[in-house]
Scaffold this active site. Structure first.
Site, PDB file in Angstrom:
ATOM      1  N   CYS A   9       0.813  -1.219   0.000  1.00  0.00           N
ATOM      2  CA  CYS A   9       0.000   0.000   0.000  1.00  0.00           C
ATOM      3  C   CYS A   9       0.846   1.268   0.000  1.00  0.00           C
ATOM      4  CB  CYS A   9      -0.940   0.009   1.198  1.00  0.00           C
ATOM      5  SG  CYS A   9      -2.183  -1.291   1.136  1.00  0.00           S
ATOM      6  N   GLN A  46      -4.825  -8.795   6.045  1.00  0.00           N
ATOM      7  CA  GLN A  46      -5.020  -7.438   6.553  1.00  0.00           C
ATOM      8  C   GLN A  46      -6.200  -7.341   7.511  1.00  0.00           C
ATOM      9  OE1 GLN A  46      -6.259  -4.689   3.491  1.00  0.00           O
ATOM     10  NE2 GLN A  46      -7.056  -6.335   2.219  1.00  0.00           N
ATOM     11  N   ARG A  95     -19.859   9.415   1.525  1.00  0.00           N
ATOM     12  CA  ARG A  95     -21.297   9.148   1.615  1.00  0.00           C
ATOM     13  C   ARG A  95     -21.952  10.220   2.483  1.00  0.00           C
ATOM     14  NH1 ARG A  95     -19.062   3.766   2.394  1.00  0.00           N
ATOM     15  NH2 ARG A  95     -19.448   2.512   0.540  1.00  0.00           N
ATOM     16  N   SER A 136     -11.174   0.996   4.538  1.00  0.00           N
ATOM     17  CA  SER A 136     -10.966   1.824   3.350  1.00  0.00           C
ATOM     18  C   SER A 136     -11.756   1.278   2.171  1.00  0.00           C
ATOM     19  CB  SER A 136      -9.476   1.876   3.009  1.00  0.00           C
ATOM     20  OG  SER A 136      -8.951   0.567   2.858  1.00  0.00           O
ATOM     21  N   HIS A 156      -9.026   4.129  -1.136  1.00  0.00           N
ATOM     22  CA  HIS A 156      -7.623   3.715  -1.017  1.00  0.00           C
ATOM     23  C   HIS A 156      -7.229   2.977  -2.297  1.00  0.00           C
ATOM     24  CE1 HIS A 156      -3.938   2.013   0.230  1.00  0.00           C
ATOM     25  NE2 HIS A 156      -4.362   1.022   0.979  1.00  0.00           N
ATOM     26  N   CYS A 170       0.230   2.278   6.770  1.00  0.00           N
ATOM     27  CA  CYS A 170       0.574   0.878   6.986  1.00  0.00           C
ATOM     28  C   CYS A 170       0.674   0.174   5.636  1.00  0.00           C
ATOM     29  CB  CYS A 170      -0.453   0.200   7.874  1.00  0.00           C
ATOM     30  SG  CYS A 170      -2.148   0.245   7.252  1.00  0.00           S
ATOM     31  N   GLY A 209       1.578  -3.839   3.568  1.00  0.00           N
ATOM     32  CA  GLY A 209       1.692  -5.281   3.652  1.00  0.00           C
ATOM     33  C   GLY A 209       3.083  -5.711   4.071  1.00  0.00           C
TER      34      GLY A 209
END
Length: 387
Positions: free
Chosen positions: A91, A161, A216, A242, A343, A373, A375
């Protein structure tokens, strides 16, 4: 301007499309090309002078395979003489792309480098390779299967995750209700930012699409509370996670020599770069030690930082970081985060930096810190100083 600086001259991003939304049908090379063209145009720089294009992307299969950095640059109609390389730090891929570009400039081995990233998650869903191998949605254990060394060290613990985010919520005693309150805040702040036009300067509209699709307006704590957990018996739901997204972003980094030669106007300078690792099973906690490491190297504290962008992979990640660092939440993700805005994996790092730069300029802040953060239990931290 002192010798050995890496300056941020320009930063731009596409709007963020939601899964199946306005950008879903755009080839990733064309999505990347879009921000590369916009970057060159806005910086008013000769593209022949660019020495490299470093792009983040992960799940580089299908339309994202084949060194998407190079493909996107060529798809943009830009000079064939400029090479490109694609980076995968999960990420944090495009944040690492910025780091590599800045390090090239800081080392004196390059004067003008483009960094950024692209991800079309509608076309290449998360953990695509793992699912092709038969692993369940969300698991990233596929790459580890068959590794005797990995199994000897970590056993059969899930490398997932969602599992990591649940472990964090449990370890820090973060309730579902607390995460939902943070998620609602993310949507409310993102909607306010859109309504006040805060993102307009940083977004290069794609055809008729100029607004992020994720936030939203009608969400509420009551609606969130009605959702089923992602893992049976767990605290996490889709509302505190995300969003799956499609987007691209690009940043132009320049040396003092390039600024002078090409008559560029620097907007910020790279003040500190850091990356740290942590437990890959818990996976998502590395922003905590990485932040401490970066601040120590910079001789700073969070009191010196005006704005923070920390990727909202899950609400538990941000809330644990806040508890451990003691940072004032009022300067964190002030325009919402990935829970609302999305994301787009390989593009998120450069996207967050783009937003951070523009918000520092809007508010008159001096220092901004960005972290996320990644992986494998990793995290990048970038500290920039607005000029």
């Amino acid at each position: 301007m002192s010798h050995g600086e890496a300056y941020i001259v320009q930063a731009v991003r596409s709007p963020v499309g939601k899964r199946g939304g306005a950008l879903a049908g755009v080839h990733p090379a064309d999505l990347g090309a879009h921000v590369l063209r916009a970057l060159v145009e806005r910086a008013e720089v000769d593209p022949e002078a660019v020495e490299d294009v470093v792009f983040g992307c992960l799940d580089t299969v299908g339309p994202q395979a084949g060194d998407i950095a190079r493909t996107a640059w060529l798809a943009a109609g830009l000079p064939e003489s400029v090479p490109g390389v694609t980076v995968d730090r999960q990420c944090g891929s495009s944040q690492q792309a910025v780091h590599f570009a800045a390090q090239a400039v800081l080392s004196g081995t390059a004067d003008l480098v483009v960094a950024g990233g692209v991800q079309n998650m509608s076309q290449v869903p998360i953990a695509y390779a793992s699912r092709q191998a038969g692993a369940p949605l969300g698991l990233t254990e596929g790459p580890f299967q068959g590794s005797e060394g990995w199994r000897a060290r970590y056993g059969d613990a899930p490398v997932d995750q969602f599992h990591g985010a649940e472990l964090i919520a449990e370890q820090w005693g973060i309730s579902r209700a607390e995460m939902e309150r943070w998620a609602l805040r993310s949507h409310q702040r993102a909607v306010r930012a859109i309504d006040e036009g805060r993102f307009e300067r940083e977004i290069a509209p794609y055809q008729d699409h100029a607004v992020d699709e994720g936030p939203r307006r009608g969400t509420s704590l009551e609606k969130m509370a009605a959702l089923d957990p992602l893992v049976a018996g767990g605290r996490l739901t889709a509302a505190v996670s995300s969003q799956i997204s499609d987007a691209s972003a690009a940043v132009l980094l320049a040396s003092e020599e390039a600024v002078r030669t090409h008559h560029l106007v620097p907007r910020a300078r790279v003040h500190q770069l850091a990356v740290r690792g942590e437990d890959p099973i818990r996976m998502l906690t590395a922003p905590i030690p990485a932040t401490a490491h970066a601040l120590k190297r910079a001789g700073m504290t969070l009191e010196d930082i005006d704005l923070v962008e920390i990727n909202e992979a899950f609400a538990s990640v941000v809330l644990a970081w806040l508890r451990e660092t003691g940072c004032d939440p009022e300067k964190v993700n002030v325009n919402g985060g990935a829970i609302a805005l999305g994301h787009p994996l390989g593009a998120t790092g450069a996207k967050l930096l783009t937003t951070l730069l523009h918000e520092l300029e809007r508010t008159g802040g001096r220092y901004g810190l960005q972290t996320m953060c990644e992986g494998g239990g990793q995290a990048n931290v970038t500290i920039v100083e607005r000029l």
